[in-house]
Design a protein around this motif. Sequence first.
Motif, short mmCIF file in Angstrom:
data_model
loop_
_atom_site.label_atom_id
_atom_site.label_comp_id
_atom_site.label_asym_id
_atom_site.label_seq_id
_atom_site.Cartn_x
_atom_site.Cartn_y
_atom_site.Cartn_z
N ARG B 131 0.83 -1.20 0.00
CA ARG B 131 0.00 0.00 0.00
C ARG B 131 0.87 1.26 0.00
O ARG B 131 0.69 2.17 -0.81
CB ARG B 131 -0.94 -0.01 1.22
CG ARG B 131 -1.90 1.16 1.30
CD ARG B 131 -2.99 0.93 2.34
NE ARG B 131 -3.79 -0.25 2.01
CZ ARG B 131 -4.70 -0.28 1.05
NH1 ARG B 131 -4.96 0.79 0.34
NH2 ARG B 131 -5.35 -1.39 0.80
N SER B 132 1.86 1.28 0.90
CA SER B 132 2.73 2.45 0.98
C SER B 132 3.46 2.68 -0.34
O SER B 132 3.58 3.80 -0.82
CB SER B 132 3.79 2.26 2.07
OG SER B 132 3.16 1.96 3.28
N LEU B 133 3.94 1.58 -0.91
CA LEU B 133 4.69 1.69 -2.16
C LEU B 133 3.80 2.23 -3.28
O LEU B 133 4.17 3.14 -4.01
CB LEU B 133 5.24 0.32 -2.54
CG LEU B 133 6.15 0.29 -3.76
CD1 LEU B 133 7.48 0.97 -3.44
CD2 LEU B 133 6.39 -1.14 -4.22
N GLU B 136 3.10 5.81 -2.91
CA GLU B 136 4.27 6.59 -3.32
C GLU B 136 4.33 6.69 -4.85
O GLU B 136 4.65 7.72 -5.41
CB GLU B 136 5.53 5.92 -2.77
CG GLU B 136 6.81 6.73 -2.97
CD GLU B 136 8.03 5.85 -2.79
OE1 GLU B 136 8.09 5.14 -1.77
OE2 GLU B 136 8.90 5.86 -3.69
N TYR B 137 3.98 5.60 -5.50
CA TYR B 137 3.98 5.60 -6.96
C TYR B 137 2.80 6.39 -7.54
O TYR B 137 2.72 6.60 -8.73
CB TYR B 137 3.88 4.16 -7.49
CG TYR B 137 5.12 3.33 -7.32
CD1 TYR B 137 6.34 3.89 -6.90
CD2 TYR B 137 5.09 1.96 -7.60
CE1 TYR B 137 7.46 3.10 -6.74
CE2 TYR B 137 6.22 1.18 -7.45
CZ TYR B 137 7.41 1.75 -7.00
OH TYR B 137 8.51 0.98 -6.85
N GLY B 138 1.88 6.75 -6.69
CA GLY B 138 0.70 7.47 -7.15
C GLY B 138 -0.33 6.57 -7.81
O GLY B 138 -1.22 7.06 -8.53
N VAL B 139 -0.21 5.27 -7.61
CA VAL B 139 -1.17 4.34 -8.22
C VAL B 139 -2.49 4.36 -7.46
O VAL B 139 -3.57 4.29 -8.03
CB VAL B 139 -0.60 2.91 -8.24
CG1 VAL B 139 -1.61 1.92 -8.81
CG2 VAL B 139 0.68 2.87 -9.07
N ILE B 140 -2.41 4.46 -6.14
CA ILE B 140 -3.63 4.57 -5.34
C ILE B 140 -3.55 5.82 -4.46
O ILE B 140 -2.46 6.34 -4.22
CB ILE B 140 -3.85 3.32 -4.44
CG1 ILE B 140 -2.61 3.07 -3.56
CG2 ILE B 140 -4.16 2.09 -5.27
CD1 ILE B 140 -2.80 1.92 -2.58
N ASN B 141 -4.72 6.27 -4.01
CA ASN B 141 -4.74 7.48 -3.18
C ASN B 141 -4.32 7.17 -1.76
O ASN B 141 -4.59 6.09 -1.24
CB ASN B 141 -6.16 8.07 -3.16
CG ASN B 141 -6.51 8.63 -4.52
OD1 ASN B 141 -5.63 9.12 -5.26
ND2 ASN B 141 -7.78 8.54 -4.88
N LYS B 142 -3.70 8.15 -1.14
CA LYS B 142 -3.31 7.96 0.26
C LYS B 142 -4.56 7.78 1.10
O LYS B 142 -5.55 8.48 0.93
CB LYS B 142 -2.55 9.20 0.73
CG LYS B 142 -1.08 9.18 0.39
CD LYS B 142 -0.34 10.13 1.33
CE LYS B 142 1.13 10.14 1.26
NZ LYS B 142 1.94 9.54 0.31
#
Lengths: 264, 143
Positions: B131-133, B136-142
């Motif tokens: 999830r964190s990765l 960071e990649y912007g694939v999923i929202n924080k």
Amino acid sequence: MTATIVTFGISKGGCSKSTSSGITSYLLSQEERVLAIDMDGQGNLTSFLTGEYDICNVFEEKTVLEAIIEGDARPYIIRIQENLDLIPSNDFLATLPRHMYSKGLKLNALQKTLEPVMKDYDWIIIDTPPSLSEQTILPLSTYSEGGSHVVIMFDGSMFAYYAIPKFIEMVEGAKERYNPNLNTAGILFSLIDSRAKENEVMLESIEEDHPNLKFDTIIKRKASTRRLPIAGFDGNPELKNALEYYIPFVKELKERVEQKQPQG
Amino acid sequence: MSNKNNLKDKIKKPNAPQAFFNSYDTKENVNDSNNNNNNETIDEINVKDNNTNNNKNIEINNNKTYVNDNDVVDDNDYLRELAAGKKAIKKKPKKVFTSFYMDPDLAAEVDKIAARGEKGDKSRLINQGIRSLLEEYGVINKS
Ligand SMILES: Nc1ncnc2c1ncn2[C@@H]1O[C@H](COP(=O)(O)OP(=O)(O)OP(=O)(O)O)[C@@H](O)[C@H]1O
Ligand SMILES: [Mg+2]
């Protein structure tokens, strides 16, 4: 040292798998410790070595089926004679796939079953049915530090000729998934009718298709060999005659297996 | 079975023994998912100690993915407490069953942390890591 496993197989019936695995077990046990395992529900190897034909009653719930389900061979080993033990089978082995499914067992289940006894034997000789099934794949998927080998039986017939590459596919599959060191020791010609004129062509074709795999020894049809399940080994006056071709075969098998022996 | 094998099967039709072996791949899954169909988390991490495998990293096996629900629960706080050796309070999230290969060193660390927790913590940690990765990649929202 752990046992060297030799599985006899071919997906064509009547090519002498049971006869050859039984005689090989007997001959090897003259000098070394042998465990024979019957993986065919027909129980021919069981009957051959025990002389017992009422296998469903006599070996009720005392077979390789229960050994695999419990994951331990030890309670199911029976003594045939000095240095020769057997894990029998009977018709109930047909229920093996269903049991494996419900227990979540994988195709290396026989591996687990044999682990506690691997060091008790020099050889584990396994007879298989003529089919692509759990009964055939489990032995092929059983690894041993002492080596795991296959003898492919061939009776010189057209049907068996086409069964060889299919059996090799099974060997390759088991090698890829479970048993990377599985080795094809060779193709054993058996029951060759010396009068059949196509023999020569069959021999050549096999040599071309599978270079160096054919055993030099050819097992010829012999009435005394055929009578072995009736007369048994003990005190059999024609024993020497019945085993004539198998003595050089076993010698050759040992040589081939030793060549491939994992060092150390 | 690896992705490579999956692809191979699509290109080359599997022969009968391969199909036989493959059938056991699915059988295992059926059993696994049966045993766990109450949305329980599954700790199934296969460590393959194979030195040729070092660059392989994570291999997600599509064949082995069973979707129960798409609910997503953030386990960050829980894991932070667990990693710090504090008493952590568990939530009961819905999960998807999958299996993959891990680098042996990562697997060892994960096991160490999970050993301090309870059933399902291994999955929580892996999820949080990815999830964190992906955040960071912007694939999923924080979250
Ligand atoms: N060398 C031989 N000489 C004469 N008869 C033989 C010889 N080898 C085997 N037989 C006979 O051939 C028949 C088939 O042999 P066997 O049962 O060993 O084959 P199999 O491959 O185990 O068969 P299945 O596929 O049904 O398990 C048997 O009747 C057996 O007695
Ligand atoms: Mg037989």
